[in-house]
Design a protein around this motif. Structure first.
Motif, PDB file in Angstrom:
ATOM      1  N   PRO A 134      -5.241 -47.417  26.819  1.00  0.00           N
ATOM      2  CA  PRO A 134      -5.535 -47.456  28.251  1.00  0.00           C
ATOM      3  C   PRO A 134      -6.551 -46.394  28.672  1.00  0.00           C
ATOM      4  O   PRO A 134      -7.066 -46.450  29.798  1.00  0.00           O
ATOM      5  N   SER A 135      -6.833 -45.462  27.811  1.00  0.00           N
ATOM      6  CA  SER A 135      -7.726 -44.367  28.190  1.00  0.00           C
ATOM      7  C   SER A 135      -9.171 -44.756  27.936  1.00  0.00           C
ATOM      8  O   SER A 135      -9.482 -45.507  27.008  1.00  0.00           O
ATOM      9  N   ASP A 136     -10.077 -44.216  28.699  1.00  0.00           N
ATOM     10  CA  ASP A 136     -11.507 -44.473  28.536  1.00  0.00           C
ATOM     11  C   ASP A 136     -12.114 -43.582  27.471  1.00  0.00           C
ATOM     12  O   ASP A 136     -13.247 -43.800  27.040  1.00  0.00           O
ATOM     13  N   GLU A 137     -11.394 -42.552  27.071  1.00  0.00           N
ATOM     14  CA  GLU A 137     -11.923 -41.595  26.113  1.00  0.00           C
ATOM     15  C   GLU A 137     -11.534 -42.021  24.694  1.00  0.00           C
ATOM     16  O   GLU A 137     -10.612 -42.788  24.481  1.00  0.00           O
ATOM     17  N   PHE A 138     -12.267 -41.432  23.713  1.00  0.00           N
ATOM     18  CA  PHE A 138     -11.983 -41.665  22.306  1.00  0.00           C
ATOM     19  C   PHE A 138     -10.671 -40.982  21.969  1.00  0.00           C
ATOM     20  O   PHE A 138     -10.465 -39.801  22.266  1.00  0.00           O
ATOM     21  N   GLY A 139      -9.797 -41.755  21.365  1.00  0.00           N
ATOM     22  CA  GLY A 139      -8.455 -41.237  21.132  1.00  0.00           C
ATOM     23  C   GLY A 139      -8.306 -40.465  19.826  1.00  0.00           C
ATOM     24  O   GLY A 139      -9.005 -40.722  18.856  1.00  0.00           O
ATOM     25  N   LYS A 140      -7.371 -39.540  19.882  1.00  0.00           N
ATOM     26  CA  LYS A 140      -7.050 -38.754  18.683  1.00  0.00           C
ATOM     27  C   LYS A 140      -5.525 -38.696  18.547  1.00  0.00           C
ATOM     28  O   LYS A 140      -4.808 -38.435  19.517  1.00  0.00           O
ATOM     29  N   ILE A 141      -5.107 -38.930  17.332  1.00  0.00           N
ATOM     30  CA  ILE A 141      -3.659 -38.826  17.029  1.00  0.00           C
ATOM     31  C   ILE A 141      -3.496 -37.817  15.912  1.00  0.00           C
ATOM     32  O   ILE A 141      -4.084 -37.972  14.835  1.00  0.00           O
ATOM     33  N   ASN A 142      -2.652 -36.753  16.159  1.00  0.00           N
ATOM     34  CA  ASN A 142      -2.371 -35.707  15.162  1.00  0.00           C
ATOM     35  C   ASN A 142      -0.884 -35.756  14.808  1.00  0.00           C
ATOM     36  O   ASN A 142      -0.009 -35.636  15.690  1.00  0.00           O
ATOM     37  N   ILE A 143      -0.661 -35.939  13.529  1.00  0.00           N
ATOM     38  CA  ILE A 143       0.726 -35.984  13.027  1.00  0.00           C
ATOM     39  C   ILE A 143       0.924 -34.779  12.137  1.00  0.00           C
ATOM     40  O   ILE A 143       0.234 -34.626  11.122  1.00  0.00           O
ATOM     41  N   THR A 144       1.900 -33.891  12.540  1.00  0.00           N
ATOM     42  CA  THR A 144       2.167 -32.651  11.795  1.00  0.00           C
ATOM     43  C   THR A 144       3.575 -32.712  11.236  1.00  0.00           C
ATOM     44  O   THR A 144       4.529 -33.039  11.963  1.00  0.00           O
TER      45      THR A 144
END
Length: 984
Positions: free
Chosen positions: A896-906
């Motif tokens: 839903p966001s207009d920005e490039f998404g980032k997913i961080n899994i720690t």
């Protein structure tokens, strides 16, 4: 002529009888018969045992007497037969009694019977003696018998049938003296029989080893001493030659009885005194006479039981002695020495050397109820219920002042030092001055009522009233002392003085000691009985002794002893002292010149002879338990008194109601014996003094106890050694160690079984819960698999493959198809087990994210960071737990966001737990929730199912598993910068 002589003879006989009655000594004998507990009224012998008890043989059994109660032995409780004849105490203290055909031995409450063998089976023993280690028996026809080891071993024939009938035996320094039906015999130590006198019939022998007194049947009283027989008969004053029995008192004087007379031989002048009973019928058929250890005289009768002679200190006069009445209201002595008595309803009695004379209406006495007497020099004033009358010689004259009296009944008369005759009446006090009746004005103003007693001191006349003590001073003033000004009582009855100025006043609450100098009054209680504190007269005997007459006996106070110790302890006299009536009459007391005290009662005139008061204040003869009852039944025969071992006397737990009966021997006056007791183990304190001779303890708890009781004579000291009885109340079986141990073991076994049962049930419950949890986890895992392989995902994946095929992009189609196949295979593999290695979970997650990246080109990137310290090949985690949260980040946060998404899994370690942190830079959870309705066509249950899986795993593994989030991440300005989920 004949009639005149006959009348003269009758007159002389009457006068002689009256003189004899005056000089006769009549005393009181206390009778004890079947009504008091004696076995039978026909008495055959009396003996006192070493422990003090009086044993009485009767034709109906044997009774043991402690001064208050009898304990009887007869055929019903072990005696050979009821006819008992003779008593004797053996060398070891055992009591021996004779029955027809045998003897009975009482030894420490145990009764043993010994039956004579033929030919002695019908023998009756009349007397016993100890001889070396044998028992000598005087039989009723078989001569002298020697008894040893439960059998008769020897017989001595005394020569004839009547001499073989032995009535009595006595040890002398020359041998055994035997009194027989025909003669007096001496059996010498060598067995030789010496006939001392064959003309007498002997009934009884007493005395010492050197001097014996012998009662005979028709020959009077004999004394055997130094081989000589001295006879005392009628010339010496013996009334009856048929002497039935003789005994010797502690002064050595012989006392003897015939059928109906009692005499004492005075050793000093060898003359006889006769002792008569106030009730002659009780001494009309006497058989036995005995002196106990306290010098009390006992007489056994043939029909009236046993009598106790109360002594010679109180002499009794009554109607049988010539008195017109037994109710004596006043006593005094005229100038010629004659005693004059006032009676209730029978006029006046004059007693003198010439006899007893009654003055009544024949002599002019108009009212026969006389309350008071005042002897003067040549006349005597009589206070009656109808005024005053004057007695001169034998003539009664009227009193000229009667009309002026305040009230006609005259309760007291008194002459003061000025010659005034004071008169007491119901309506006050007045005096006769020789000419007229005078009521002093000061007395009239006080208006005293019910005046009864007068006394004079140097300064005043004092008299009692029902409104207090009144002082009429020499100056003519009158003062009243009563409760309103601190005097102890108002209603006063009598008065006397000692030492000139100290008054003693009687009341209905006790005796008041009053100092006329300090006007200080002290009230003394005469006795603990209420009736003994109603004082009817007080008499002063030369300032030595005070006498108090009450509604319940006569009391004497030693004034010197009281002044020394300040202990008010009057000595009481009762029936055991010879006082036949306890109720004393008002002011009926007189002390003559020989210090004899005369007092009037409702039962006769009593004279206390001070010189004959030889009764000592004996201490009690020990104390003993007479019975121990368990639940109202005697257990005395089964117990052991003299033992320190408590368990030797063991009672069951339900035998815990015990009654102890005890006795302290004091025959002189058993009413003066007091007891005190305690039960160690229950109460260490001694009880208050009591006359009760028993105590009951109920509901005693199990344990060791010692019952102790002590005794004393009133005014004396407690005996040195109390009687003690040790016993043990056993606990019930449920309180005993073995039962308690068994209960503990049983309870422990039951507890262990219950514990094991609970553990087993808990295991079953846990197993069931685990099975249920596993089933639910499997279900959730299946749902997770379904969630991961939902139709939308598969449909989208296949569309993506079709798209690559249609666009002739074989490389992308192959890659996508390969990744999709690998993901499906790994999902299916993960569904086969509850957990997988962390490395496999990361690979599966990456496959999924790669597929989503191919679908949504250039929309987001992801990064998986794993802590280097974690061994991904060894750590196991629940399968398929990360994908739902990553999918949620992609679908609801990034796309839903207009920005490039980032997913961080720690993936890291935190406090021993494995921590997964999923961060994205999407629109945030709050915005996503608001937009959810717009994307409602996408249903994601993965997160919900995974959370439920982790909660079930946490319960099953008892661990701190949990999912925290998603929650928004904000920058420093508070703007949303993404969403975070933490999985532990």
């Amino acid at each position: 002529m004949f009639r005149h002589c006959k009348a003269t003879l009758i007159l002389w006989l009457t006068i002689f009888g009256l003189v004899q009655a005056l000089n006769a000594q009549r005393y009181y004998f206390i009778p004890y018969s079947v009504n008091e507990g004696l076995a039978q009224s026909q008495v055959r012998d009396i003996v006192q045992s070493k422990d003090g008890f009086l044993w009485i043989a009767t034709v109906g059994g044997i009774s043991r007497f402690d001064g208050n109660s009898f304990r009887t032995y007869n055929k019903s409780n072990g005696l050979l037969n009821n006819l008992t004849n003779a008593l004797f105490q053996g060398e070891n203290g055992e009591m021996i009694a004779s029955c027809v055909g045998g003897i009975a031995i009482f030894d420490q409450e145990k009764l043993n019977q010994f039956v004579f063998e033929p030919p002695y089976e019908n023998t009756l023993v009349n007397d016993f003696l100890n001889f070396e280690d044998q028992l000598i028996l005087g039989s009723n026809g078989n001569g002298l018998l020697f008894y040893k080891n439960d059998s008769i071993i020897k017989q001595i024939d005394l020569g004839s049938k009547n001499r073989n009938f032995i009535r009595c035996l006595w040890n002398t320094q020359n041998g055994i003296l035997a009194g027989t039906k025909e003669g007096l015999v001496l059996i010498k130590p060598d067995g030789e029989v010496d006939l001392l006198n064959d003309e007498i019939s002997v009934n009884s022998i007493t005395g010492t080893s050197t001097e014996q007194w012998i009662a005979t049947n028709g020959s009077g009283l004999l004394r055997y001493k130094d081989g000589n027989l001295d006879v005392f008969g009628k010339e010496e004053g013996l009334i009856n030659l048929f002497v039935r029995d003789v005994t010797v008192d502690q002064e050595g004087n012989p006392w003897l009885i015939s059928k109906n007379s009692i005499q004492r031989l005075n050793r000093t002048d060898l003359s006889f005194d006769e002792i008569k009973s106030f009730e002659p019928e009780v001494t009309s058929n006497m058989k036995v006479i005995y002196v106990d250890g306290e010098n009390n005289l006992w007489i056994g009768t043939d029909g009236y039981g046993v009598l106790k002679f109360t002594g010679e200190q109180f002499r009794i006069f009554g109607t049988d002695d010539g008195l017109s009445s037994n109710i004596i209201m006043d006593i005094d002595q005229e100038a010629n020495g004659d005693y004059i008595l006032a009676t209730y309803g029978y006029g006046v009695i004059r007693m003198g050397d010439d006899g007893i004379d009654t003055i009544n209406n024949r002599e002019g006495l108009t009212n026969l109820t006389v309350w008071s007497i005042l002897p003067l020099e040549d006349e005597t004033w009589l206070g009656t219920s109808d005024g005053i009358q004057i007695l001169k010689s034998n003539e009664v004259l009227p009193f000229e002042g009667n009309k002026a009296l305040p009230f006609p009944r005259i309760s007291n008369l008194f002459e003061d030092s000025k010659g005034r005759k004071w008169i007491a009446s119901r309506n006050g006090a007045c005096f006769w001055n020789g000419h007229e009746i005078v009521i002093p004005e000061a007395i009239n103003e006080l208006s005293p009522k019910d005046v009864k007693g007068f006394v004079e001191t140097d300064e005043a006349i004092w008299f009692t009233s029902n409104q207090g003590l009144v002082k009429y001073g020499n100056d003519g003033t009158a003062t009243r002392f009563n409760k309103s000004n601190g005097f102890p009582e108002d209603y006063l009855t009598c008065i006397t003085k000692i030492n000139g100025s100290e008054l003693w006043v009687g009341s209905e609450e006790g005796v008041i000691q009053f100092s006329t100098e300090t006007e200080k009054a002290i009230l003394h209680s005469v006795s603990d009985k209420i009736s003994s504190n109603v004082i009817n007269f007080i008499a002063n005997e030369s300032d030595k002794r005070l006498w108090f007459g009450t509604d319940n006996g006569v009391f004497q106070l030693n004034v010197e002893e009281y002044k020394k110790t300040q202990q008010f302890t009057p000595r009481g006299y009762n029936k055991h002292d010879g006082v036949i009536s306890n109720e004393c009459n008002q002011n009926a007391v007189f002390i003559d010149s020989e210090e004899n005290v005369w007092f009037g009662t409702n039962g006769g005139l009593i004279q206390y002879q001070y010189k004959r008061d030889s009764k000592e204040q004996f201490e009690v003869i020990g104390i003993s338990l007479t019975d121990i009852q368990e639940n109202f039944e005697s257990a005395f025969s089964q117990i052991h008194i003299d033992t320190f071992n408590h368990e030797a006397n063991t009672f069951d737990y339900d035998q815990n109601r015990l009654t102890f009966r005890y006795a302290a021997i004091h025959f002189t006056n058993p009413d003066k014996v007091y007891f005190s007791y305690r039960l160690l183990g229950l109460d260490d304190e001694w009880s208050p003094d009591t006359k009760e001779n028993y105590i009951t303890y109920s509901n005693l708890a199990p344990g060791n106890y010692t019952f102790q009781v002590k005794a004393k004579v009133n005014g004396g000291d407690w005996i040195d050694q109390p009687e003690a009885f040790n016993f043990y109340i056993a606990p019930p079986f449920w309180m005993r160690w073995w039962f308690i141990t068994l209960c503990i073991l049983t309870i422990a076994a039951i507890g262990l079984l219950v514990y094991k049962q609970i553990i087993s049930q808990q295991k079953r419950k846990r197993a069931l819960a685990n099975m249920q949890n596993k089933a639910r986890i499997l279900g959730l895992e299946q749902q997770t698999l379904n969630a991961h392989m939902n139709r939308h995902f598969i449909f989208n994946a296949l569309n993506s493959i079709q798209y690559y095929i249609n666009t002739q992009d074989r490389i992308q189609a192959n890659q996508y198809l390969t990744n999709f196949a690998s993901l499906v295979r790994k999902n299916l593999d993960s569904a086969q087990s509850e957990s997988i290695f962390l490395k496999d979970e990361i690979e599966r997650l990456k496959l999924y994210i790669n597929l989503e990246q191919m679908r949504f080109k250039d929309r987001f990137s992801f990064e998986v960071k794993v802590d280097k310290l974690l061994d991904t090949d060894a750590i196991q985690v629940p399968s398929m737990i990360l994908q739902p949260f990553v999918e949620n980040s992609i679908m609801h946060g990034i796309l839903p966001s207009d920005e490039f998404g980032k997913i961080n899994i720690t993936i890291s370690e935190e406090n021993g737990s494995l921590l997964f942190t999923i961060d994205d830079n999407g629109i945030g959870i709050e915005t996503s929730v608001k937009q959810k309705e717009a994307t409602s066509h996408h249903v994601s249950n993965g997160m919900k199912i995974t959370k439920q899986r982790i909660e079930l795993l946490a319960k099953a593994m008892n661990s701190a598993y949990g999912v925290y989030g998603p929650y928004e991440l904000k920058d420093e300005s508070g703007s949303t910068i993404g969403t975070r989920v933490r999985i532990v």
